[in-house]
Write a protein that holds these residues in place. Structure first.
Motif, short mmCIF file in Angstrom:
data_model
loop_
_atom_site.label_atom_id
_atom_site.label_comp_id
_atom_site.label_asym_id
_atom_site.label_seq_id
_atom_site.Cartn_x
_atom_site.Cartn_y
_atom_site.Cartn_z
N ASP A 132 24.31 20.60 28.10
CA ASP A 132 23.77 20.41 26.75
C ASP A 132 24.92 20.49 25.76
N TYR A 133 25.64 19.39 25.62
CA TYR A 133 26.79 19.37 24.72
C TYR A 133 26.32 19.45 23.27
N ARG A 134 27.00 20.30 22.49
CA ARG A 134 26.65 20.46 21.08
C ARG A 134 27.85 20.10 20.20
N PHE A 135 27.55 19.49 19.06
CA PHE A 135 28.58 19.04 18.14
C PHE A 135 28.21 19.47 16.73
N GLU A 136 29.19 19.45 15.84
CA GLU A 136 28.94 19.75 14.43
C GLU A 136 29.14 18.48 13.63
N GLY A 137 28.10 18.12 12.86
CA GLY A 137 28.14 16.93 12.04
C GLY A 137 27.91 17.24 10.58
N PRO A 138 27.68 16.24 9.77
CA PRO A 138 27.50 16.47 8.33
C PRO A 138 26.26 17.28 8.00
N ASN A 139 25.27 17.28 8.90
CA ASN A 139 24.03 18.02 8.65
C ASN A 139 23.85 19.18 9.61
N GLY A 140 24.95 19.68 10.16
CA GLY A 140 24.87 20.81 11.07
C GLY A 140 25.00 20.41 12.53
N ALA A 141 24.47 21.28 13.40
CA ALA A 141 24.62 21.08 14.83
C ALA A 141 23.74 19.94 15.34
N VAL A 142 24.30 19.14 16.25
CA VAL A 142 23.56 18.06 16.91
C VAL A 142 23.93 18.05 18.38
N GLY A 143 23.08 17.42 19.19
CA GLY A 143 23.36 17.28 20.61
C GLY A 143 23.86 15.89 20.93
N GLN A 163 34.41 21.16 18.48
CA GLN A 163 35.25 22.35 18.49
C GLN A 163 34.73 23.45 19.42
N ASP A 164 33.44 23.67 19.42
CA ASP A 164 32.86 24.77 20.22
C ASP A 164 32.18 24.26 21.49
N SER A 165 32.65 23.12 21.99
CA SER A 165 32.02 22.48 23.15
C SER A 165 33.05 22.24 24.25
N ASP A 166 32.54 22.09 25.47
CA ASP A 166 33.39 21.71 26.61
C ASP A 166 33.59 20.19 26.69
N ASP A 188 13.19 8.21 29.15
CA ASP A 188 12.74 9.60 29.22
C ASP A 188 13.77 10.58 28.67
N GLY A 189 14.87 10.05 28.11
CA GLY A 189 15.88 10.90 27.48
C GLY A 189 17.02 11.32 28.38
N THR A 190 16.98 10.96 29.64
CA THR A 190 18.07 11.30 30.55
C THR A 190 19.31 10.49 30.16
N MET A 191 20.45 11.18 30.12
CA MET A 191 21.70 10.53 29.69
C MET A 191 22.68 10.44 30.85
#
Length: 251
Positions: A48-59, A137-140, A184-187
């Motif tokens: 579950d990779y998380r990123f920081e964008g203009p509106n906060g955290a996103v996946g 920044q806070d992701s693998d 079904d959302g699988t990436m």
């Protein structure tokens, strides 16, 4: 520049027809490589990779923007850097005009870098780019896709870049990755290119290859010429002159 051979139009045409055959082979090979690329197997994204964008955290799923395909530019811009990599910026200068065309082929484009989002946004505004950009920044994410490396990896010689062992001393390197998201959302991760593979997406290089002097990568002594700059750092003004000025000369 090598002194050119001056010939008749007929002699030039014969030489150009010979080059045309090489161009056709290159185009056919590029088409064949693209077909092989699209036939590659896929790898399911488990984290579950998380990123920081203009509106906060996103996946990662959010980066698709409702589309099924995603291109990520792995942008060299680490925490604490004053600005993003010149080479990555050179590629990025070619992206904004493609966004509407990509969107109409069900493709999203996002840049990802390890710098904090506030630093990314400051640089993006300076450069005038419109494409989406987020911080990992806070992701693998960067480390898992082998474009960022820890000091321990570098010191131990365990870095792998462009699918092979590398002796790089750099903590960040460039690349592009493609992803697919099913209904079904699988990436899935479908492909990545690194190193000089990114040159395929730089139109300026292709246009320079068309000119008689080419890219001029080396000086008269055979030394490499590092000519690319951030587009706001060239001596020539960034503004494109009006067509009347071009035809009539400077006023």
């Amino acid at each position: 520049m090598t002194t050119p051979t001056i010939v008749s139009r007929d002699e030039w045409l014969a030489a150009r027809l010979s080059l045309l055959e090489e161009e056709k082979r290159l185009i056919q090979m590029r088409d064949a490589v693209a077909e092989t690329r699209q036939a590659l197997p896929w790898v399911r994204i488990e984290k579950d990779y998380r990123f920081e964008g203009p509106n906060g955290a996103v996946g990662l799923a959010d980066l698709f923007g409702g589309r099924s395909q995603l291109i990520v530019q792995h942008f060299m811009f680490g925490p604490g850097w004053r600005e993003g990599c010149v080479g990555c910026s050179f590629l990025a200068d070619h992206i904004d005009g493609t966004l509407v065309h990509l969107a109409n082929r069900d493709v999203a484009y996002v840049a990802v870098a390890r710098a904090p989002y506030v630093e990314i946004d400051r640089f993006r505004k300076r450069m005038g780019w419109r494409f989406p950009w987020v911080s990992s920044q806070d992701s693998d994410f960067n480390f898992d896709f082998q474009v960022s490396f820890t000091p321990d990896q570098i010191a131990s010689g365990t870095v792998r870049y462009n699918f092979e062992k590398s002796d790089t001393s750099m903590e960040d390197l460039p690349g592009m990755s493609a992803f697919y998201r099913d209904e079904d959302g699988t990436m899935y991760h479908t492909d990545s290119v690194f190193g000089r593979g990114g040159e395929e997406f730089v139109l300026t290089d292709r246009l320079l290859d068309l000119t008689p002097l080419g890219r001029r990568l080396y000086d008269e002594n055979g030394m490499s010429v590092d000519w690319v700059r951030h587009h706001d750092r060239y001596d020539q003004p960034a503004a494109i002159p009006e067509i009347g000025v071009v035809l009539a000369g400077e006023r």
